[in-house]
Design a protein around this motif. Structure first.
Motif, PDB file in Angstrom:
ATOM      1  N   LYS A 172       0.856  -1.188   0.000  1.00  0.00           N
ATOM      2  CA  LYS A 172       0.000   0.000   0.000  1.00  0.00           C
ATOM      3  C   LYS A 172       0.888   1.231   0.000  1.00  0.00           C
ATOM      4  O   LYS A 172       1.815   1.344   0.806  1.00  0.00           O
ATOM      5  CB  LYS A 172      -0.925   0.024   1.215  1.00  0.00           C
ATOM      6  CG  LYS A 172      -1.916   1.200   1.202  1.00  0.00           C
ATOM      7  CD  LYS A 172      -2.914   1.127   2.341  1.00  0.00           C
ATOM      8  CE  LYS A 172      -2.258   1.402   3.666  1.00  0.00           C
ATOM      9  NZ  LYS A 172      -3.244   1.634   4.759  1.00  0.00           N
ATOM     10  N   VAL A 179      -3.531  10.474  -2.969  1.00  0.00           N
ATOM     11  CA  VAL A 179      -3.959   9.235  -3.618  1.00  0.00           C
ATOM     12  C   VAL A 179      -3.403   8.039  -2.842  1.00  0.00           C
ATOM     13  O   VAL A 179      -2.244   8.033  -2.426  1.00  0.00           O
ATOM     14  CB  VAL A 179      -3.473   9.187  -5.074  1.00  0.00           C
ATOM     15  CG1 VAL A 179      -3.821   7.843  -5.720  1.00  0.00           C
ATOM     16  CG2 VAL A 179      -4.082  10.330  -5.875  1.00  0.00           C
ATOM     17  N   THR A 180      -4.241   7.009  -2.655  1.00  0.00           N
ATOM     18  CA  THR A 180      -3.800   5.743  -2.077  1.00  0.00           C
ATOM     19  C   THR A 180      -3.898   4.669  -3.139  1.00  0.00           C
ATOM     20  O   THR A 180      -4.950   4.511  -3.775  1.00  0.00           O
ATOM     21  CB  THR A 180      -4.664   5.335  -0.877  1.00  0.00           C
ATOM     22  OG1 THR A 180      -4.550   6.329   0.145  1.00  0.00           O
ATOM     23  CG2 THR A 180      -4.220   3.997  -0.313  1.00  0.00           C
ATOM     24  N   VAL A 181      -2.788   3.937  -3.352  1.00  0.00           N
ATOM     25  CA  VAL A 181      -2.809   2.838  -4.311  1.00  0.00           C
ATOM     26  C   VAL A 181      -2.376   1.558  -3.611  1.00  0.00           C
ATOM     27  O   VAL A 181      -1.513   1.584  -2.724  1.00  0.00           O
ATOM     28  CB  VAL A 181      -1.902   3.097  -5.542  1.00  0.00           C
ATOM     29  CG1 VAL A 181      -2.395   4.289  -6.335  1.00  0.00           C
ATOM     30  CG2 VAL A 181      -0.456   3.286  -5.128  1.00  0.00           C
ATOM     31  N   ILE A 183      -0.892  -2.088  -4.799  1.00  0.00           N
ATOM     32  CA  ILE A 183      -0.316  -2.779  -5.955  1.00  0.00           C
ATOM     33  C   ILE A 183      -0.070  -4.229  -5.567  1.00  0.00           C
ATOM     34  O   ILE A 183       0.488  -4.514  -4.510  1.00  0.00           O
ATOM     35  CB  ILE A 183       0.991  -2.107  -6.407  1.00  0.00           C
ATOM     36  CG1 ILE A 183       0.716  -0.649  -6.803  1.00  0.00           C
ATOM     37  CG2 ILE A 183       1.617  -2.865  -7.576  1.00  0.00           C
ATOM     38  CD1 ILE A 183       1.960   0.138  -7.174  1.00  0.00           C
ATOM     39  N   LEU A 204      -3.250  -2.805  -9.956  1.00  0.00           N
ATOM     40  CA  LEU A 204      -3.334  -1.804  -8.899  1.00  0.00           C
ATOM     41  C   LEU A 204      -4.768  -1.332  -8.744  1.00  0.00           C
ATOM     42  O   LEU A 204      -5.580  -1.430  -9.667  1.00  0.00           O
ATOM     43  CB  LEU A 204      -2.393  -0.624  -9.152  1.00  0.00           C
ATOM     44  CG  LEU A 204      -2.691   0.412 -10.251  1.00  0.00           C
ATOM     45  CD1 LEU A 204      -3.836   1.359  -9.919  1.00  0.00           C
ATOM     46  CD2 LEU A 204      -1.442   1.246 -10.494  1.00  0.00           C
ATOM     47  N   ARG A 205      -5.023  -0.808  -7.568  1.00  0.00           N
ATOM     48  CA  ARG A 205      -6.290  -0.130  -7.304  1.00  0.00           C
ATOM     49  C   ARG A 205      -5.969   1.213  -6.689  1.00  0.00           C
ATOM     50  O   ARG A 205      -5.111   1.317  -5.805  1.00  0.00           O
ATOM     51  CB  ARG A 205      -7.159  -0.958  -6.343  1.00  0.00           C
ATOM     52  CG  ARG A 205      -8.513  -0.303  -6.017  1.00  0.00           C
ATOM     53  CD  ARG A 205      -9.377  -1.245  -5.229  1.00  0.00           C
ATOM     54  NE  ARG A 205     -10.592  -0.609  -4.733  1.00  0.00           N
ATOM     55  CZ  ARG A 205     -11.533  -1.240  -4.017  1.00  0.00           C
ATOM     56  NH1 ARG A 205     -11.386  -2.537  -3.730  1.00  0.00           N
ATOM     57  NH2 ARG A 205     -12.597  -0.589  -3.587  1.00  0.00           N
ATOM     58  N   ALA A 206      -6.616   2.267  -7.170  1.00  0.00           N
ATOM     59  CA  ALA A 206      -6.344   3.627  -6.716  1.00  0.00           C
ATOM     60  C   ALA A 206      -7.603   4.260  -6.162  1.00  0.00           C
ATOM     61  O   ALA A 206      -8.668   4.185  -6.783  1.00  0.00           O
ATOM     62  CB  ALA A 206      -5.803   4.468  -7.865  1.00  0.00           C
ATOM     63  N   GLN A 207      -7.473   4.872  -4.991  1.00  0.00           N
ATOM     64  CA  GLN A 207      -8.547   5.684  -4.422  1.00  0.00           C
ATOM     65  C   GLN A 207      -8.067   7.129  -4.418  1.00  0.00           C
ATOM     66  O   GLN A 207      -7.034   7.444  -3.820  1.00  0.00           O
ATOM     67  CB  GLN A 207      -8.902   5.209  -3.015  1.00  0.00           C
ATOM     68  CG  GLN A 207      -9.581   3.848  -3.013  1.00  0.00           C
ATOM     69  CD  GLN A 207     -10.111   3.454  -1.644  1.00  0.00           C
ATOM     70  OE1 GLN A 207      -9.796   4.070  -0.635  1.00  0.00           O
ATOM     71  NE2 GLN A 207     -10.940   2.414  -1.611  1.00  0.00           N
ATOM     72  N   VAL A 217      -2.668   7.200 -14.372  1.00  0.00           N
ATOM     73  CA  VAL A 217      -1.904   5.957 -14.435  1.00  0.00           C
ATOM     74  C   VAL A 217      -1.557   5.707 -15.900  1.00  0.00           C
ATOM     75  O   VAL A 217      -2.447   5.585 -16.748  1.00  0.00           O
ATOM     76  CB  VAL A 217      -2.709   4.767 -13.873  1.00  0.00           C
ATOM     77  CG1 VAL A 217      -1.928   3.466 -14.058  1.00  0.00           C
ATOM     78  CG2 VAL A 217      -3.027   4.981 -12.396  1.00  0.00           C
ATOM     79  N   ASP A 226      -8.009  10.152 -13.847  1.00  0.00           N
ATOM     80  CA  ASP A 226      -9.078  10.147 -12.856  1.00  0.00           C
ATOM     81  C   ASP A 226      -9.875  11.441 -12.878  1.00  0.00           C
ATOM     82  O   ASP A 226      -9.327  12.526 -13.073  1.00  0.00           O
ATOM     83  CB  ASP A 226      -8.463   9.958 -11.466  1.00  0.00           C
ATOM     84  CG  ASP A 226      -9.412  10.376 -10.380  1.00  0.00           C
ATOM     85  OD1 ASP A 226     -10.338   9.595 -10.105  1.00  0.00           O
ATOM     86  OD2 ASP A 226      -9.247  11.486  -9.841  1.00  0.00           O
ATOM     87  N   ASP A 230     -12.674   5.703  -7.574  1.00  0.00           N
ATOM     88  CA  ASP A 230     -12.014   4.501  -7.085  1.00  0.00           C
ATOM     89  C   ASP A 230     -11.953   3.555  -8.277  1.00  0.00           C
ATOM     90  O   ASP A 230     -12.982   3.078  -8.748  1.00  0.00           O
ATOM     91  CB  ASP A 230     -12.832   3.904  -5.925  1.00  0.00           C
ATOM     92  CG  ASP A 230     -12.255   2.612  -5.365  1.00  0.00           C
ATOM     93  OD1 ASP A 230     -11.249   2.117  -5.893  1.00  0.00           O
ATOM     94  OD2 ASP A 230     -12.828   2.105  -4.380  1.00  0.00           O
TER      95      ASP A 230
END
Length: 540
Positions: A172, A179-181, A183, A204-207, A217, A226, A230
């Motif tokens: 994390k 931004v929080t990702v 991977i 990956l997932r990004a919030q 990305v 973005d 999310d």
């Protein structure tokens, strides 16, 4: 440090020929020992007299100062309270103010020469040091069984520039944009700025919070921009492999290299140029926290087996919510907190660790028995190393065959077992112990990060080794004249030091400015493989 060693190091300092290691040792001795400070003061005055013309004010320097008493100081010899000059005792009169000012100037100059952290006192405070500089766009805030190729990254590290390869597990990362990702490995990626991440391959997932709209990305086949959302991305390793985009909430733009821009909303996805339904099987911050909670549960279950571990001398979980500290080993010893407070542990649990930063704080315990070898280990979070000696585990005083385990103010681990009692009179250059230093293992960039520290004392192999986060960082042979038949602990403190015979309320400040989580002592020198496995299983 005995008297002769002290005087030799003071002379080397005054002559400008002292080594860095000797200077650090002398500096620490002067901090905690009033007799040592008196000896330094007298030696400096004598040195000044011998190098000053006879008609100078400094020729009137008195060499005898006020008596300071410290019953814990054993090397002080009364015959040194009087100084011999040119083979005869010298009488002195009152030391004039001008001479005192000149002497203090010399003292300050000496410390400025050998301590680059001290600057011209006339310099404004904001010019004393350059503002600290760090490098990076993001911080690693969690890992789950993460294995990196190349540089090994830890929780709390700034994400370095350039390509990173996560082989397995998940990580994390929080970017400075907010931004929080998360991977998942196997993945190759880099962070180009707080608003841009390059995903060469992987998931990956990004919030993305409102303040970071526009976060991008980049992949080999196009860019995901973005619009406050999310979302998740799966990138292939080559341009021929299709990139997947999944919008879990909000809205994004897809800018394909070979197509026009497309807008995707909640529940929509894209594989190559084909529209799909967004999948939800991606690790986000909530799912990542669940992984860590499951690992913590597995670790606590494993700890219940310690009561059957014959090699374990003591294991204290470090319960910050209770004054009483219960040993989980088969010996079930009891410890007690003094002034220490609860702190968040490495798993994020409230009061799961103990904060020793309040002055005087410690955990008191008693361990009986004699041990040929031992391993000391703990999880520790250091705020700063602002004491000369920063305690991990020290026996009361420092009696024969007792171990001391601490951290120097320069970030080196310190371990010793006292091998000899000094004879009376003490010969020149007598040493009662050998100190096993590690390389520098902590600096300010590691402040507030949890790390695992272990030291093995192996009498059979005749070696002492230091480990950080399960990795060996140094190994040194025990000198033949410093071998002992056994080590003994007795009364001791975690996170501080105690002098049982001291009758003066003043004391050296050695408490750790930080927190300790899970402290263990073994009656064997664990192998590097054992220590690495312990860290792997117990790390969040």
């Amino acid at each position: 440090m005995n008297h002769d060693d002290l005087m030799q190091q003071i002379d080397l300092l005054l002559e400008g020929d002292i080594s860095e290691a000797a200077f650090l040792e002398l500096e620490a001795e002067l901090t905690v020992n009033p007799f040592a400070r008196k000896a330094y003061y007298q030696r400096l005055k004598l040195h000044t007299l011998l190098t000053t013309p006879a008609d100078s004010d400094l020729a009137d320097l008195p060499l005898s100062g006020s008596d300071e008493k410290n019953p814990a100081t054993e090397w002080q010899n009364p015959k040194h309270n009087e100084t011999e000059v040119s083979g005869r005792k010298k009488s002195f009169r009152t030391f004039p103010l001008l001479s005192l000012m000149g002497l203090m100037g010399l003292l300050l100059l000496g410390f400025m020469i050998f301590n680059p952290n001290i600057s011209d006192p006339s310099t404004p405070n904001h010019l004393l040091k350059a503002e600290p500089i760090a490098t990076g766009y993001a911080v690693i805030t969690g890992q789950s069984d993460a294995q990196w190729k190349g540089k090994r990254l830890q929780d709390g590290d700034l994400v370095p520039a350039g390509n990173l390869q996560l082989q397995t597990g998940a990580v994390k990362i929080e970017l400075f944009s907010g931004v929080t990702v998360v991977i998942e490995g196997e993945a190759n990626f880099s962070i180009a700025s707080p608003m841009e991440l390059v995903l060469d391959s992987g998931r990956l997932r990004a919030q993305v919070p409102e303040a970071a709209q526009g976060f991008t990305v980049r992949t080999a086949t196009g860019d995901v921009v973005d619009l406050g959302t999310d979302f998740a991305v799966v990138a292939g390793a080559t341009a021929s492999e299709q990139t997947e985009v999944h919008v879990l909430s909000g809205e994004v733009e897809w800018h394909g290299n070979e197509s026009t821009m497309q807008t995707l909303h909640t529940g929509e996805g894209l594989k190559g140029e084909q529209r799909i339904v967004a999948e939800k099987a991606f690790l986000g911050p909530d799912e990542f926290a669940q992984l860590q909670a499951e690992k913590q549960t597995r670790w606590k279950t494993k700890l219940k087996q310690l009561e059957n571990e014959e090699r374990l001398i003591a294991f204290f979980p470090m319960d910050g919510a209770s004054r009483d500290q219960t040993d989980l080993s088969m010996h079930t010893r009891q410890g007690a907190l003094v002034a220490a407070t609860g702190s968040t542990d490495r798993w994020g649990s409230t009061d799961g660790a103990v904060d020793f930063s309040p002055t005087g704080s410690r955990a008191r315990l008693r361990i009986s028995g004699k041990y040929q070898s031992m391993t000391l280990m703990c999880w520790v979070q250091i705020n700063s190393l602002d004491r000369w000696y920063n305690s991990l585990f020290l026996t009361d005083g420092h009696e024969l065959h007792e171990p001391h385990w601490q951290i120097m103010n320069d970030g080196r681990l310190f371990f010793s077992v006292k091998a000899h009692e000094p004879p009376v009179p003490t010969p020149q250059n007598f040493k009662d112990k050998h100190i096993f230093y590690s390389p520098v293992m902590w600096d300010r960039s590691k402040a507030g990060k949890w790390m695992h520290i272990a030291t093995t004392f192996d009498q059979q192999a005749g070696e002492v080794a230091h480990f950080i986060d399960g990795v060996e960082i140094s190994r040194e042979a025990i000198p033949d004249d410093m071998r002992v038949t056994h080590a003994y602990i007795g009364n001791a403190s975690i996170g501080n030091w105690n002098e049982p015979k001291r009758d003066d309320p003043k004391f050296a400040v050695r408490n750790l400015n930080g927190s300790i989580d899970e402290f263990a002592i073994w009656n064997v020198a664990l192998s590097p493989e054992d220590i690495a496995e312990w860290v792997k299983n117990s790390a969040p």
